[in-house]
Structure formats: C-alpha cells, structure tokens
Design a protein around this motif. Structure first.
Motif, PDB file in Angstrom:
ATOM      1  N   UNK A   8       2.040  -0.356   2.114  1.00  0.00           N
ATOM      2  CA  UNK A   8       1.851  -0.335   0.663  1.00  0.00           C
ATOM      3  C   UNK A   8       1.352  -1.694   0.159  1.00  0.00           C
ATOM      4  N   UNK A   9       1.911  -2.771   0.671  1.00  0.00           N
ATOM      5  CA  UNK A   9       1.470  -4.103   0.261  1.00  0.00           C
ATOM      6  C   UNK A   9       0.041  -4.375   0.737  1.00  0.00           C
ATOM      7  N   UNK A  10      -0.294  -3.926   1.943  1.00  0.00           N
ATOM      8  CA  UNK A  10      -1.658  -4.104   2.445  1.00  0.00           C
ATOM      9  C   UNK A  10      -2.652  -3.325   1.604  1.00  0.00           C
ATOM     10  N   UNK A  11      -2.289  -2.103   1.245  1.00  0.00           N
ATOM     11  CA  UNK A  11      -3.172  -1.286   0.420  1.00  0.00           C
ATOM     12  C   UNK A  11      -3.353  -1.887  -0.968  1.00  0.00           C
ATOM     13  N   UNK A  12      -2.280  -2.400  -1.546  1.00  0.00           N
ATOM     14  CA  UNK A  12      -2.382  -3.037  -2.863  1.00  0.00           C
ATOM     15  C   UNK A  12      -3.244  -4.292  -2.790  1.00  0.00           C
TER      16      UNK A  12
END
Length: 100
Positions: A8-12
C-alpha cells in the motif's frame, strides 16, 4: 510491518510520483510516462485487493488495465511523434495545432 502495508505504501508512493510528474512536466513523453506510473500504482492496489480477499476478478481487471495502458501508450506516442515533427521543442499547451 506487514506485506499489505508495504504494498500500500509503495502504491501510494508511485501514485504520488506519477501525479507530480503529470503536474510538473510539459513534455509529452514525460507526461505519458507519469500516467503509466499512476496506472501501475492502481494495478498494484488491484492485485493487493485480489490477494487479500481471494478474488480472481481483480486480477483480470488488472490485466485489462495493463492492456488499456499499452494502447494508451501507443496512441500517445503517435501523437507525440506528430508533435515532434511539427515543432522542434514540443509543448503540451501547443498540442491543439496538430491536425490530421
């Protein structure tokens, strides 16, 4: 930190980089690359949701988004090539001048 939070952090982060690129760049090829980064961030979230909930539908949707992104890249690069042929320094603001 769990793997879902990391994805999720990578996608954000990817989506933020892509949106910053769309807002800051005027070059057509850089703009297309930024849009591709944003689409890949959305695909990453689709696959994460499919893995968490056990659905195969989201993975099929991610595949459709990849195909649409490839088609968008082909059409966008053709338009950028037409703009390059028309002007030495292409600018997105002057793209209205490209006629058939």
């Amino acid at each position: 930190m769990s793997s879902a939070v990391l994805v999720l952090a990578t996608s954000a982060g990817l989506f933020a980089i892509g949106s910053a690129g769309v807002l800051l760049h005027r070059h057509p090829v850089a703009l297309l690359m930024s849009i591709e980064i944003m689409l890949n961030a959305a695909n990453l979230l689709l696959v994460l949701g499919a893995r968490m909930h056990g659905f195969a539908d989201a993975e099929a949707a991610a595949l459709i988004v990849l195909v649409l992104a490839a088609a968008e890249a082909v059409i966008g690069l053709a338009l950028a090539l037409a703009l390059f042929r028309r002007r030495a320094v292409p600018d997105i603001d002057e793209a209205i001048e490209v006629h058939g």
